[in-house]
Design an enzyme around this catalytic site. Structure first.
Site: not given
Length: 474
Positions: A195, A326
């Protein structure tokens, strides 16, 4: 051969309120559609992009012709020719003649006239005439009889969205099933729940994926409920809802034929003046589509976090590698599928704002911004269907779990102290958490060192099944 002669062989002459224009001789569309094609080079997306919309316009015209025949307003031969032309369009023919841009001025008049002209010209052929010989079947006098753009266009739109919604729901169901299967597959993989991006308490990776399935399943009912609002139409309203130029029985007859043709429980609005100016049904459906997009985006954010790293991130799951990530960093693979679904969601959210603002922009007895609403909703639905299919096939189906990594993080987490809270109490548990953070020692080792619990007691409390579901404390 002279230029004029070449043109005469390739075009036919048609006229409208603004004068005469040459229309391609083989085109089923006419002069008004030609003007619209020239005037509205806007989005680059034409009606042809959405066949269900063209088909639904034909369904609307077919129902109108049947009602007009019943009322004795159309000659039977003309009505049958219109009916046949509509059936052919519904079957997928002549769609390339609907070249008008989805975004257009005129409250949809160009779309309505495209349907009128294509149907009329095909009907002319059926009746033994040629394209452009409107003495047999006229776009306005016959195909558009008892109608206005202001009732035929929104009715066609609503039927199209009703017919299109099941494919959106079906695609959603397939994605839900994929999450359910992963939930079963990962049912025994213990991991830390989080959380605020901080360690919380243990759970299973299966619970996480089952939750994704459940939250998406809720959207089926939402989409179906909002789509059902389109069952109420304003056919017979004509220009502003007063029904001018239509007979008293026309509206009921036309709607009955619409229901028969579509197999849907289509009904006439209780107030045609209101129904002609109000477009908030589009806002509500667009909002339902947005709600689904928001949930999908949140899930994709989670997938990117859970797969982050792989060496320096969470690395709890592996997303299937889709392409090198990439042009400069060898070995890098990016979460491109969740990323593209995020971007789809942003576009859908923006489209919903567009629909909302366009709906608000209505004035008095008509909202002229309907074409923008229609385009925005169709675009959102199409992008979401494509995005969900890609997400399922190129991402969710191929996800694997890093079970050992997940377990390791649970064992090293301060979060497991929460499971001890009912036994040791909040103060003792807080002290343990503080010491573990300070020293780097595990909560497990500290409990044993301080003789707070026996190894058997501690192991029982920290069993995965005892930490991931309710259990009796005493």
């Amino acid at each position: 051969m002279s230029t004029n002669k070449m043109n005469s062989e390739k075009t036919r002459l048609e006229h409208d309120l603004l004068g005469e224009r040459e229309v391609p001789v083989d085109a089923y569309y006419g002069v008004q559609t030609l003007r619209a094609i020239e005037n509205f080079k806007i989005s680059g997306t034409t009606l042809c992009k959405y066949p269900v919309f063209i088909e639904s316009l034909a369904i609307t015209k077919k129902a109108a012709a049947k009602a007009n025949l019943e009322l004795g307003l159309l000659d039977e031969k003309i009505a049958k020719a219109i009916d046949q032309a509509c059936d052919e369009i519904i079957a997928g023919k002549y769609h390339d003649n609907f070249g008008v841009d989805m975004i257009q001025g005129g409250a949809g008049t160009s779309t309505n006239m495209a349907a009128n002209e294509v149907i009329a010209n095909r009907a002319n052929e059926i009746l033994g005439g040629k394209k452009g010989e409107y003495k047999y079947c006229h776009p306005n006098n016959h195909v558009n009889l008892s109608q206005s753009t202001n009732d035929a266009y929104p009715t066609g739109v609503k039927i199209a969205l009703l017919r299109n919604n099941p494919s959106l729901v079906d695609t959603l169901k397939e994605l839900i099933d994929a999450f359910e299967k992963k939930g079963e597959e990962f049912a025994h993989v213990i991991k830390m729940g989080r959380t605020q991006l901080q360690d919380a308490v243990p759970m299973t990776l299966g619970q996480e994926f089952k939750a994704y399935a459940y939250t998406l399943r809720q959207e089926i009912a939402v989409l179906e409920r909002q789509a059902s609002m389109f069952l109420e139409v304003n056919m017979g309203a004509t220009a502003i809802g007063t029904g001018i130029n239509s007979e008293p029985e026309y509206s009921d007859k036309c709607v009955k034929h619409l229901a028969d043709i579509t197999g849907m429980d289509i009904k006439i609005s209780g107030n045609l003046v209101e129904a002609t100016q109000d477009t908030t049904d589009f806002v509500m459906y667009s909002s339902a589509v947005k709600r689904l997009a928001v949930k999908l985006s949140k899930i994709c954010n989670d997938l990117r976090l859970l797969s982050s790293g792989p060496r320096t991130g969470l690395n709890e799951i592996n997303l299937p590698p889709m392409q090198p990530g990439s042009s400069i960093m060898p070995g890098k693979v990016n979460p491109v599928i969740p990323e593209v679904v995020n971007q789809i969601a942003f576009k859908v959210i923006g489209n919903t704002l567009t629909v909302t603002m366009a709906s608000e922009a209505g004035q008095l007895e008509l909202n002229v911004m309907e074409p923008l609403m229609v385009y925005s909703i169709f675009q959102s639905v199409e992008m979401l269907k494509n995005g969900m299919a890609v997400l399922k096939e190129r991402c969710i189906d191929g996800i694997t779990a890093n079970a050992e990594r997940c377990k390791e993080m649970v064992n090293n987490s301060i979060g497991i102290v929460t499971a001890l809270n009912p036994v040791l109490g909040y103060e003792a548990s807080s002290k343990l958490a503080k010491e573990a953070l300070k020293t780097g020692a595990s909560v497990y080792d500290l409990v044993l060192e301080q003789n707070l619990l026996s190894k058997e007691e501690l192991d029982d409390i920290l069993k995965p099944e005892n930490m991931t579901q309710p259990r009796k404390i005493h």
